[in-house]
Design an enzyme around this catalytic site. Structure first.
Site, PDB file in Angstrom:
ATOM      1  N   ASN A 113      -0.104  -7.292  -9.909  1.00 51.58           N
ATOM      2  CA  ASN A 113      -0.212  -6.260 -10.540  1.00 51.58           C
ATOM      3  C   ASN A 113       0.952  -5.083 -10.168  1.00 51.58           C
ATOM      4  OD1 ASN A 113      -1.836  -3.461 -10.952  1.00 51.58           O
ATOM      5  ND2 ASN A 113      -3.468  -4.557  -9.951  1.00 51.58           N
ATOM      6  N   HIS A 166      17.113  -8.308   8.094  1.00 52.60           N
ATOM      7  CA  HIS A 166      17.974  -7.920   8.452  1.00 52.60           C
ATOM      8  C   HIS A 166      18.855  -8.430   9.668  1.00 52.60           C
ATOM      9  CE1 HIS A 166      19.441  -4.946   5.551  1.00 52.60           C
ATOM     10  NE2 HIS A 166      18.435  -4.660   4.744  1.00 52.60           N
ATOM     11  N   ALA A 188      -6.099  -4.868   2.072  1.00 51.62           N
ATOM     12  CA  ALA A 188      -5.653  -3.889   1.445  1.00 51.62           C
ATOM     13  C   ALA A 188      -4.560  -3.155   2.747  1.00 51.62           C
ATOM     14  CB  ALA A 188      -5.889  -2.771   0.690  1.00 51.62           C
TER      15      ALA A 188
END
Length: 183
Positions: free
Chosen positions: A82, A112, A158
């Site tokens: 999406n 990192h 979500a």
């Protein structure tokens, strides 16, 4: 009618884009069948990187795919990204068939390495594979981190931050409590 025209334009521009990538990266890039990538999809592909794209992959506007020097990205058939998703591969990311991504999903197979001299500015990374199984739904604005294995037929709610093993046929929900303090 307008939607059909846009789909035709997306398919045609995707085919042209895939052919151009194939010319420049030859055996390090493969694709099958028809893709539907919005013209606003960004694909960055370093020398030494490998990218395998299945059939009927769809990517809406704002999607970014970045594969760095030794990265290997495999996206299998019928995967849909999406709006504004990002896949950033330094090591290995595999996305199986039928995976659906909500808007704003981020996938990173690296972090990192802040422990080395120079810290984050040194530009070094620690990496770990990411695997997403068949028929998985990843909800909007979720983040998938290195060393993650999401089993088949899972749902990621979500706003989730995912790291580790998620067994087949699972739903991952991260409850977030809102606390309002009077001042």
């Amino acid at each position: 009618m307008h939607r059909k025209f846009n789909n035709i334009i997306s398919v045609m521009s995707s085919l042209l884009r895939m052919i151009i990538i194939k010319i420049f990266h030859f055996n390090k890039f493969s694709f099958n069948g028809i893709q539907r990538f919005s013209p606003n999809v960004s694909i960055e592909f370093d020398n030494g990187a490998k990218f395998k794209l299945g059939k009927k992959v769809r990517a809406h506007s704002g999607v970014k795919i970045k594969i760095r020097s030794n990265g290997k990205l495999v996206i299998k058939d019928n995967v849909s990204f999406n709006y504004n998703c990002m896949v950033f591969c330094h090591d290995s990311i595999t996305i199986e068939e039928g995976v659906e991504f909500g808007p704003g999903v981020l996938i990173y197979d690296h972090d990192h390495d802040y422990k080395i001299p120079g810290g984050i500015k040194a530009g070094r990374f620690t990496t770990g594979e990411v695997f997403i199984g068949k028929n998985v739904w990843i909800g909007a604005n979720s983040i998938i981190l290195k060393e993650t294995n999401i089993g088949h037929n899972c749902v990621i709610a979500a706003g989730s931050v995912v790291k580790g093993n998620i067994p087949d046929n699972s739903i991952l929900i991260q409850k977030k409590n809102t606390k309002i303090i009077d001042i």
